[in-house]
Motif scaffolding. Structure first.
Motif, PDB file in Angstrom:
ATOM      1  N   ALA A  31       0.851  -1.186   0.000  1.00  0.00           N
ATOM      2  CA  ALA A  31       0.000   0.000   0.000  1.00  0.00           C
ATOM      3  C   ALA A  31       0.885   1.234   0.000  1.00  0.00           C
ATOM      4  N   ALA A  32       0.355   2.326  -0.477  1.00  0.00           N
ATOM      5  CA  ALA A  32       1.097   3.582  -0.438  1.00  0.00           C
ATOM      6  C   ALA A  32       1.259   4.026   1.006  1.00  0.00           C
ATOM      7  N   LEU A  33       2.410   4.597   1.304  1.00  0.00           N
ATOM      8  CA  LEU A  33       2.624   5.132   2.643  1.00  0.00           C
ATOM      9  C   LEU A  33       1.718   6.336   2.865  1.00  0.00           C
ATOM     10  N   GLN A  34       1.103   6.388   4.019  1.00  0.00           N
ATOM     11  CA  GLN A  34       0.310   7.531   4.450  1.00  0.00           C
ATOM     12  C   GLN A  34       1.216   8.446   5.272  1.00  0.00           C
ATOM     13  N   PRO A  35       0.836   9.698   5.514  1.00  0.00           N
ATOM     14  CA  PRO A  35       1.687  10.585   6.299  1.00  0.00           C
ATOM     15  C   PRO A  35       1.981  10.088   7.713  1.00  0.00           C
ATOM     16  N   VAL A  92       9.061   6.479  12.106  1.00  0.00           N
ATOM     17  CA  VAL A  92       9.506   7.834  12.421  1.00  0.00           C
ATOM     18  C   VAL A  92      11.023   7.853  12.563  1.00  0.00           C
ATOM     19  N   VAL A  93      11.680   8.779  11.839  1.00  0.00           N
ATOM     20  CA  VAL A  93      13.138   8.909  11.878  1.00  0.00           C
ATOM     21  C   VAL A  93      13.478  10.396  11.940  1.00  0.00           C
ATOM     22  N   ALA A  94      14.430  10.763  12.788  1.00  0.00           N
ATOM     23  CA  ALA A  94      14.859  12.153  12.884  1.00  0.00           C
ATOM     24  C   ALA A  94      16.184  12.350  12.161  1.00  0.00           C
ATOM     25  N   ALA A 127       6.079  12.277   4.741  1.00  0.00           N
ATOM     26  CA  ALA A 127       5.807  13.468   5.541  1.00  0.00           C
ATOM     27  C   ALA A 127       7.034  13.895   6.336  1.00  0.00           C
ATOM     28  N   ARG A 128       7.080  15.191   6.607  1.00  0.00           N
ATOM     29  CA  ARG A 128       8.173  15.756   7.395  1.00  0.00           C
ATOM     30  C   ARG A 128       7.600  16.805   8.333  1.00  0.00           C
ATOM     31  N   ARG A 179       3.184   6.032   7.537  1.00  0.00           N
ATOM     32  CA  ARG A 179       2.469   4.870   8.075  1.00  0.00           C
ATOM     33  C   ARG A 179       2.150   3.925   6.925  1.00  0.00           C
ATOM     34  N   LEU A 180       2.481   2.663   7.124  1.00  0.00           N
ATOM     35  CA  LEU A 180       2.211   1.646   6.107  1.00  0.00           C
ATOM     36  C   LEU A 180       1.023   0.784   6.545  1.00  0.00           C
ATOM     37  N   PRO A 181      -0.152   1.032   5.957  1.00  0.00           N
ATOM     38  CA  PRO A 181      -1.319   0.237   6.321  1.00  0.00           C
ATOM     39  C   PRO A 181      -1.117  -1.228   5.956  1.00  0.00           C
TER      40      PRO A 181
END
Length: 73
Positions: free
Chosen positions: A7-11, A29-31, A58-59, A67-69
């Motif tokens: 699936a496409a990644l969501q924000p 989440v990665v900084a 997203a950033r 988020r990968l559903p």
């Protein structure tokens, strides 16, 4: 062999850091203060075969997230 479809990644959300699974998917989440982009690499169960590379969509400041559903640990 055809690689599996993802699936496409969501924000997603910009917290907590790392990978957090819930009942319906995984939030990543990665900084990085210097990254211009961030790519999520997905591997098979053994960790030896890369299945896909998906750019985090997203950033929030220096935090990249997506988020990968349907994903699971």
């Amino acid at each position: 062999m055809t690689p599996p479809a993802f699936a496409a990644l969501q924000p997603g959300r910009p917290w907590p850091m790392g990978a957090t699974a819930d009942a319906d998917g995984v939030n990543f989440v990665v900084a990085s203060a210097h990254a211009e982009a961030m790519t999520l690499c997905l591997f098979d169960e053994t960790g030896s075969t890369e299945l896909a590379r998906l750019p985090l969509p997203a950033r929030s400041g220096d935090v990249w997230h997506g988020r990968l559903p349907g994903a699971r640990p």
